[in-house]
Design an enzyme around this catalytic site. Structure first.
Site, PDB file in Angstrom:
ATOM      1  N   ALA A 103      -2.452   4.940  -2.991  1.00 50.48           N
ATOM      2  CA  ALA A 103      -2.902   3.708  -3.650  1.00 50.48           C
ATOM      3  C   ALA A 103      -3.023   2.556  -2.668  1.00 50.48           C
ATOM      4  CB  ALA A 103      -1.923   3.335  -4.767  1.00 50.48           C
TER       5      ALA A 103
ATOM      6  N   ARG B 201     -26.608  -9.454  34.406  1.00 51.33           N
ATOM      7  CA  ARG B 201     -27.316  -8.176  34.506  1.00 51.33           C
ATOM      8  C   ARG B 201     -28.828  -8.408  34.551  1.00 51.33           C
ATOM      9  NH1 ARG B 201     -26.501  -2.835  35.817  1.00 51.33           N
ATOM     10  NH2 ARG B 201     -27.873  -1.481  34.591  1.00 51.33           N
TER      11      ARG B 201
ATOM     12  N   GLU C 150      -6.036  -6.014   4.277  1.00 51.14           N
ATOM     13  CA  GLU C 150      -6.041  -7.229   3.434  1.00 51.14           C
ATOM     14  C   GLU C 150      -7.155  -7.185   2.389  1.00 51.14           C
ATOM     15  OE1 GLU C 150      -2.992  -9.858   5.140  1.00 51.14           O
ATOM     16  OE2 GLU C 150      -4.644 -10.773   4.087  1.00 51.14           O
TER      17      GLU C 150
ATOM     18  N   GLY D  55     -25.182  -2.253  27.316  1.00 52.30           N
ATOM     19  CA  GLY D  55     -25.810  -0.957  27.589  1.00 52.30           C
ATOM     20  C   GLY D  55     -24.752   0.113  27.808  1.00 52.30           C
TER      21      GLY D  55
ATOM     22  N   THR E 213       2.197  -2.663   8.560  1.00 48.83           N
ATOM     23  CA  THR E 213       2.149  -3.349   9.855  1.00 48.83           C
ATOM     24  C   THR E 213       3.533  -3.887  10.205  1.00 48.83           C
ATOM     25  OG1 THR E 213      -0.158  -3.941   9.486  1.00 48.83           O
ATOM     26  CG2 THR E 213       1.028  -5.250  11.129  1.00 48.83           C
TER      27      THR E 213
ATOM     28  N   THR F 198       0.824  -1.213   0.000  1.00 48.13           N
ATOM     29  CA  THR F 198       0.000   0.000   0.000  1.00 48.13           C
ATOM     30  C   THR F 198       0.862   1.269   0.000  1.00 48.13           C
ATOM     31  OG1 THR F 198      -1.668  -1.199   1.246  1.00 48.13           O
ATOM     32  CG2 THR F 198      -1.854   1.186   1.253  1.00 48.13           C
TER      33      THR F 198
ATOM     34  N   THR G 199      -9.605 -18.298  -4.542  1.00 43.38           N
ATOM     35  CA  THR G 199      -9.729 -16.829  -4.533  1.00 43.38           C
ATOM     36  C   THR G 199     -11.141 -16.394  -4.131  1.00 43.38           C
ATOM     37  OG1 THR G 199      -8.057 -16.738  -6.242  1.00 43.38           O
ATOM     38  CG2 THR G 199      -9.410 -14.768  -5.959  1.00 43.38           C
TER      39      THR G 199
ATOM     40  N   ARG H 164      -5.779 -14.497   3.518  1.00 44.39           N
ATOM     41  CA  ARG H 164      -7.150 -14.027   3.819  1.00 44.39           C
ATOM     42  C   ARG H 164      -7.918 -15.009   4.705  1.00 44.39           C
ATOM     43  NH1 ARG H 164      -8.001 -10.941  -1.840  1.00 44.39           N
ATOM     44  NH2 ARG H 164      -7.218  -8.948  -1.076  1.00 44.39           N
TER      45      ARG H 164
HETATM   46  C1  LIG Z   1      -3.991  -0.678  10.514  1.00 45.17           C
HETATM   47  C2  LIG Z   1      -3.656  -0.946   9.072  1.00 45.17           C
HETATM   48  C3  LIG Z   1      -2.713  -1.897   8.776  1.00 45.17           C
HETATM   49  C4  LIG Z   1      -2.359  -2.142   7.427  1.00 45.17           C
HETATM   50  N1  LIG Z   1      -1.322  -3.009   7.139  1.00 45.17           N
HETATM   51  C5  LIG Z   1      -0.862  -3.071   5.865  1.00 45.17           C
HETATM   52  C6  LIG Z   1       0.350  -3.786   5.561  1.00 45.17           C
HETATM   53  O1  LIG Z   1       0.976  -4.404   6.434  1.00 45.17           O
HETATM   54  N2  LIG Z   1       0.813  -3.761   4.281  1.00 45.17           N
HETATM   55  C7  LIG Z   1       0.170  -3.109   3.286  1.00 45.17           C
HETATM   56  O2  LIG Z   1       0.645  -3.141   2.147  1.00 45.17           O
HETATM   57  N3  LIG Z   1      -0.996  -2.418   3.537  1.00 45.17           N
HETATM   58  C8  LIG Z   1      -1.504  -2.374   4.797  1.00 45.17           C
HETATM   59  N4  LIG Z   1      -2.652  -1.659   5.075  1.00 45.17           N
HETATM   60  C9  LIG Z   1      -3.334  -0.960   3.991  1.00 45.17           C
HETATM   61  C10 LIG Z   1      -4.696  -1.511   3.678  1.00 45.17           C
HETATM   62  O3  LIG Z   1      -4.585  -2.747   3.018  1.00 45.17           O
HETATM   63  C11 LIG Z   1      -5.428  -0.436   2.857  1.00 45.17           C
HETATM   64  O4  LIG Z   1      -5.733   0.617   3.740  1.00 45.17           O
HETATM   65  C12 LIG Z   1      -6.680  -0.967   2.205  1.00 45.17           C
HETATM   66  O5  LIG Z   1      -6.349  -1.852   1.172  1.00 45.17           O
HETATM   67  C13 LIG Z   1      -7.561   0.160   1.626  1.00 45.17           C
HETATM   68  O6  LIG Z   1      -6.806   1.044   0.869  1.00 45.17           O
HETATM   69  P1  LIG Z   1      -6.946   2.644   1.120  1.00 45.17           P
HETATM   70  O7  LIG Z   1      -6.754   2.872   2.567  1.00 45.17           O
HETATM   71  O8  LIG Z   1      -6.031   3.324   0.187  1.00 45.17           O
HETATM   72  O9  LIG Z   1      -8.438   2.972   0.767  1.00 45.17           O
HETATM   73  P2  LIG Z   1      -9.000   3.269  -0.719  1.00 45.17           P
HETATM   74  O10 LIG Z   1      -8.516   2.247  -1.653  1.00 45.17           O
HETATM   75  O11 LIG Z   1      -8.752   4.693  -1.028  1.00 45.17           O
HETATM   76  O12 LIG Z   1     -10.542   3.047  -0.462  1.00 45.17           O
HETATM   77  C14 LIG Z   1     -11.396   4.025   0.135  1.00 45.17           C
HETATM   78  C15 LIG Z   1     -12.811   3.472   0.108  1.00 45.17           C
HETATM   79  O13 LIG Z   1     -13.230   3.274  -1.256  1.00 45.17           O
HETATM   80  C16 LIG Z   1     -13.623   1.924  -1.459  1.00 45.17           C
HETATM   81  N5  LIG Z   1     -13.236   1.510  -2.814  1.00 45.17           N
HETATM   82  C17 LIG Z   1     -12.046   1.714  -3.422  1.00 45.17           C
HETATM   83  N6  LIG Z   1     -12.059   1.186  -4.672  1.00 45.17           N
HETATM   84  C18 LIG Z   1     -13.277   0.622  -4.824  1.00 45.17           C
HETATM   85  C19 LIG Z   1     -13.910  -0.088  -5.880  1.00 45.17           C
HETATM   86  N7  LIG Z   1     -13.265  -0.353  -7.032  1.00 45.17           N
HETATM   87  N8  LIG Z   1     -15.183  -0.507  -5.701  1.00 45.17           N
HETATM   88  C20 LIG Z   1     -15.814  -0.280  -4.539  1.00 45.17           C
HETATM   89  N9  LIG Z   1     -15.285   0.399  -3.503  1.00 45.17           N
HETATM   90  C21 LIG Z   1     -14.031   0.833  -3.636  1.00 45.17           C
HETATM   91  C22 LIG Z   1     -12.900   1.129  -0.374  1.00 45.17           C
HETATM   92  O14 LIG Z   1     -13.561  -0.094  -0.094  1.00 45.17           O
HETATM   93  C23 LIG Z   1     -12.942   2.098   0.787  1.00 45.17           C
HETATM   94  O15 LIG Z   1     -14.188   2.005   1.427  1.00 45.17           O
HETATM   95  C24 LIG Z   1      -3.034  -1.444   6.401  1.00 45.17           C
HETATM   96  C25 LIG Z   1      -4.032  -0.519   6.728  1.00 45.17           C
HETATM   97  C26 LIG Z   1      -4.323  -0.235   8.037  1.00 45.17           C
HETATM   98  C27 LIG Z   1      -5.349   0.831   8.334  1.00 45.17           C
END
Ligand SMILES: Cc1cc2nc3c(=O)[nH]c(=O)nc-3n(C[C@H](O)[C@H](O)[C@H](O)COP(=O)(O)OP(=O)(O)OC[C@H]3O[C@@H](n4cnc5c(N)ncnc54)[C@H](O)[C@@H]3O)c2cc1C
Length: 381
Positions: free
Chosen positions: A130, A268, A363, A339, A158, A126, A313, A243
């Site tokens: 992106a 309760r 993920e 509550g 992470t 990530t 998948t 996953r």
């Molecule tokens: C605590 C934490 C730990 C993480 N650990 C790792 C790690 O170890 N390694 C790593 O590489 N990443 C990691 N991530 C990243 C994580 O995988 C991403 O945050 C996640 O994939 C979403 O990407 P984004 O945050 O850029 O959201 P975006 O991709 O910008 O998405 C924003 C919203 O739009 C929706 N959306 C986007 N595209 C579409 C579509 N085509 N159709 C429908 N809805 C869509 C998404 O579902 C979401 O609700 C971590 C994130 C967090 C918060």
């Protein structure tokens, strides 16, 4: 023949993880949530008793356990605390693409040391701009003689500061989009790596999430995993293994929330009876139990398929989305059963509600899992 029973070995593994969670995780979970302190000592103990890196094949020094086994362990550990569980499981994600696509020499060099000495790894895909749209990444790996030079920034990594090495995906050819991504093994002490501040997250607060910047980091060719252009495939193939395990952790969290809800509903009283005698509370708990059982069956099915060498998948995406959404719902309802006390930090369920949310995001978000399932239905038939 369908058989849901666990082998004797699996029951022992499950018992080991359950005992570890009870003794080492549950008593420390609130402290790590409160302080955000990274649970290094607990991870080290988990490594000592053989609860980490369990999927490293036996020929590289590991236990060679399957994904079903990994799911059994993850559920029990997560029942103790998913923040600590995530710190332990980040290795699984980083090692996944190495197990799937590295050469024999690379596996000996990268995986075997993980079984000889406690160490941590991180999966860096990530970026700030992106997440779901992996192809939108900007990090590049330019060829320079026999080396590659990595430049760019990864986000939300992470174990970002705790890791001893990173699995990194970068473009070797942007024009080729997904086919132009390559994967690299990058030791943490390579010059040019900058580790960002610890992110202050809503839940799983002791998990160490950071930005990692690669400032012209020189990576020798021997650390290219697979071949040029295989990065995307390797990063995604790892998800089919990881996953189900992440989904199993969501089941573990939901179980913890339901256990608290049941106990509280018996203790309760309201209107002269224990609150579980009110049908709305009893039915809420019945819904929790249904969701947990259904989620676990999806988890086991998706894990069983990949252990048999079949493509999973679609099932892994179903398990991840259903278990994550269920964990969120179960934890939210557990707060409702409590509550006003549910809203209070002195009681255990508000933590579970905060911790549950990330399962719908990391993920691959719950929306992206649905996208994968729909593609599997409409494009692959
Ligand atoms: C605590 C934490 C730990 C993480 N650990 C790792 C790690 O170890 N390694 C790593 O590489 N990443 C990691 N991530 C990243 C994580 O995988 C991403 O945050 C996640 O994939 C979403 O990407 P984004 O945050 O850029 O959201 P975006 O991709 O910008 O998405 C924003 C919203 O739009 C929706 N959306 C986007 N595209 C579409 C579509 N085509 N159709 C429908 N809805 C869509 C998404 O579902 C979401 O609700 C971590 C994130 C967090 C918060």
């Amino acid at each position: 023949m369908i058989d849901f029973s666990l082998s004797e070995e699996q029951q022992q593994l499950q018992a080991l993880a359950r005992e570890f969670a009870e003794k080492e995780i549950v008593p420390n979970a609130a402290h790590h949530d409160e302080t955000g302190e990274f649970p290094r000592a607990i991870c080290q103990k988990a490594w000592d008793v053989g609860l980490m890196n369990t999927h490293i094949p036996a020929e590289y020094g590991g236990a060679g356990l399957g994904v079903v086994d990994g799911c059994l362990l993850a559920e029990e550990i997560a029942r103790g605390c998913t923040g600590i569980g995530t710190a332990m499981e980040a290795n699984t994600l980083a090692e996944g693409p190495i197990i799937v696509g590295a050469s024999d020499e690379q596996k000996r060099r990268i995986l075997t040391p993980m079984t000889e000495k406690f160490s941590l790894a991180a999966y860096c895909v990530t970026e700030p701009q992106a997440g779901s749209d992996v192809a939108g990444m900007k990090t590049t790996a330019r060829k320079q003689g026999d080396d590659y030079v990595l430049k760019g920034q990864k986000m939300w990594i992470t174990n970002g500061s705790a890791a001893d090495w990173y699995f990194v995906v970068a473009y070797t050819d942007e024009a080729q989009k997904h086919r132009g991504m390559s994967a690299f093994y990058v030791p943490r002490d390579t010059p040019g790596i900058e580790v960002g501040k610890k992110e202050k997250n809503m839940g799983q607060r002791c998990s160490d999430t950071r930005a990692i910047t690669f400032n012209d980091v020189v990576v020798p060719k021997k650390n290219l995993i697979g071949a040029e252009g295989k990065g995307w495939l390797l990063a995604m193939a790892a998800f089919d293994h990881s996953r189900p395990i992440v989904a199993a952790a969501a089941v573990g969290l939901a179980r913890a929330a339901m256990d608290h809800a049941i106990r509280y509903a018996k203790e309760r009283t309201a209107f002269g009876v224990p609150i579980h005698k009110h049908q709305s509370i009893a039915f809420m708990v019945a819904e929790m139990a249904m969701k947990i059982e259904a989620a676990r069956l999806l988890v086991w099915q998706s894990a069983w398929k990949i252990d048999r060498g079949e493509r999973n998948t679609r099932e892994a995406a179903m398990a991840k989305a259903f278990a994550a959404d269920s964990a969120m719902q179960v934890a939210t309802d557990a707060v409702q059963v409590f509550g006003g006390y549910g809203f209070n930090k002195e009681y255990p369920v508000e933590k579970l509600m905060r911790d549950a949310k990330i399962f719908q995001i990391y993920e691959g978000t719950s929306q992206i899992q649905r996208l994968i399932i729909a593609r599997e239905i409409f494009d692959r038939g």
